[in-house]
Design an enzyme around this catalytic site. Structure first.
Site, PDB file in Angstrom:
ATOM      1  N   ALA A  65       8.015  13.464  -2.476  1.00  0.00           N
ATOM      2  CA  ALA A  65       8.538  12.215  -2.595  1.00  0.00           C
ATOM      3  C   ALA A  65       7.217  11.345  -2.929  1.00  0.00           C
ATOM      4  O   ALA A  65       6.252  11.561  -2.560  1.00  0.00           O
ATOM      5  CB  ALA A  65       8.999  11.728  -1.155  1.00  0.00           C
ATOM      6  N   ASP A  66       7.702  10.168  -3.573  1.00  0.00           N
ATOM      7  CA  ASP A  66       6.774   9.203  -3.987  1.00  0.00           C
ATOM      8  C   ASP A  66       7.193   7.883  -4.135  1.00  0.00           C
ATOM      9  O   ASP A  66       8.305   7.722  -4.637  1.00  0.00           O
ATOM     10  CB  ASP A  66       5.830   9.397  -4.982  1.00  0.00           C
ATOM     11  CG  ASP A  66       4.661   8.636  -5.249  1.00  0.00           C
ATOM     12  OD1 ASP A  66       3.586   8.744  -4.742  1.00  0.00           O
ATOM     13  OD2 ASP A  66       4.594   7.592  -6.050  1.00  0.00           O
ATOM     14  N   THR A  67       6.672   6.809  -3.385  1.00  0.00           N
ATOM     15  CA  THR A  67       7.215   5.371  -3.385  1.00  0.00           C
ATOM     16  C   THR A  67       6.227   4.392  -3.871  1.00  0.00           C
ATOM     17  O   THR A  67       4.910   4.566  -3.825  1.00  0.00           O
ATOM     18  CB  THR A  67       7.386   4.935  -1.772  1.00  0.00           C
ATOM     19  OG1 THR A  67       8.241   5.970  -1.207  1.00  0.00           O
ATOM     20  CG2 THR A  67       7.986   3.587  -1.749  1.00  0.00           C
ATOM     21  N   GLY A 102      10.874   8.101  -5.565  1.00  0.00           N
ATOM     22  CA  GLY A 102      11.397   9.367  -6.359  1.00  0.00           C
ATOM     23  C   GLY A 102      11.277  10.426  -5.276  1.00  0.00           C
ATOM     24  O   GLY A 102      10.266  10.678  -4.496  1.00  0.00           O
TER      25      GLY A 102
END
Length: 183
Positions: A65-67, A102
């Site tokens: 995950a990436d923010t 994501g």
């Protein structure tokens, strides 16, 4: 099948525990590089993290995950200095911005990925409030230089709260059910 979270984020770990009580944590060595739009960046980095860990653990189900935070065309990652944190918070003050996370879940022969968006509106922040917030140390490990769980910043959100924290649980839960990762 073992579920691996490809992130050292304590907030992501805490959130994932709500829907998957058993998982391992293996931080990704993926290098976050590239100039994309906010949604593309979040998804590309989530994919990169998941795939990097998957190559080391090919029998596992790996979640990356990436923010990122976006104000118009400006994309904010994690601030690297007090000045950068101040600039981000000043820019977000009194405005509505988007938080994109994501998510990529990968296992042998299958991959599911998506980008969640939440709209966040900040209160008008005084210089004194911003300086005090920066002095707390909170901005430095968070996209956009803030944590939604910290008080005094956010006036309103539209969308997933857990997305803003760093892991849209609704999306992750659906992917885990689809790929057989629910324990």
């Amino acid at each position: 099948m073992e579920l691996i979270l490809a992130s050292a984020s304590p907030r992501r770990q805490e959130l994932l525990l709500k829907i998957a009580p058993k998982f391992s944590v293996v931080p990704s060595a993926f290098e976050e590089r590239g100039a994309y739009g906010a949604q593309d960046t979040a998804l590309a980095f989530a994919r990169g993290k998941a795939e990097e860990v998957f190559w080391r653990y090919p029998e596992a189900l790996v979640l990356g995950a990436d923010t990122v935070v976006a104000l118009g065309e400006r994309v904010f990652g994690k601030p690297s200095s007090k000045q950068e944190a101040y600039g981000m918070l000043r820019a977000l003050s009194g405005k509505t911005h988007s938080v994109f996370t994501g998510v990529c879940l990968v296992k042998a022969g299958a991959r599911r990925e998506a980008v969640a968006e939440t709209k966040v509106t900040f209160h008008d922040l005084s210089d004194a409030f911003i300086e005090e917030y920066i002095a707390s140390g909170s901005p430095f490990d968070k996209a956009g230089g803030y944590g939604i769980q910290d008080g005094g910043l956010v006036r309103r959100i539209e969308g997933s709260y857990t997305n803003v924290v760093g892991l849209p649980l609704e999306t992750v839960k659906a992917f885990l059910e689809e790929l057989g990762g629910r324990q």
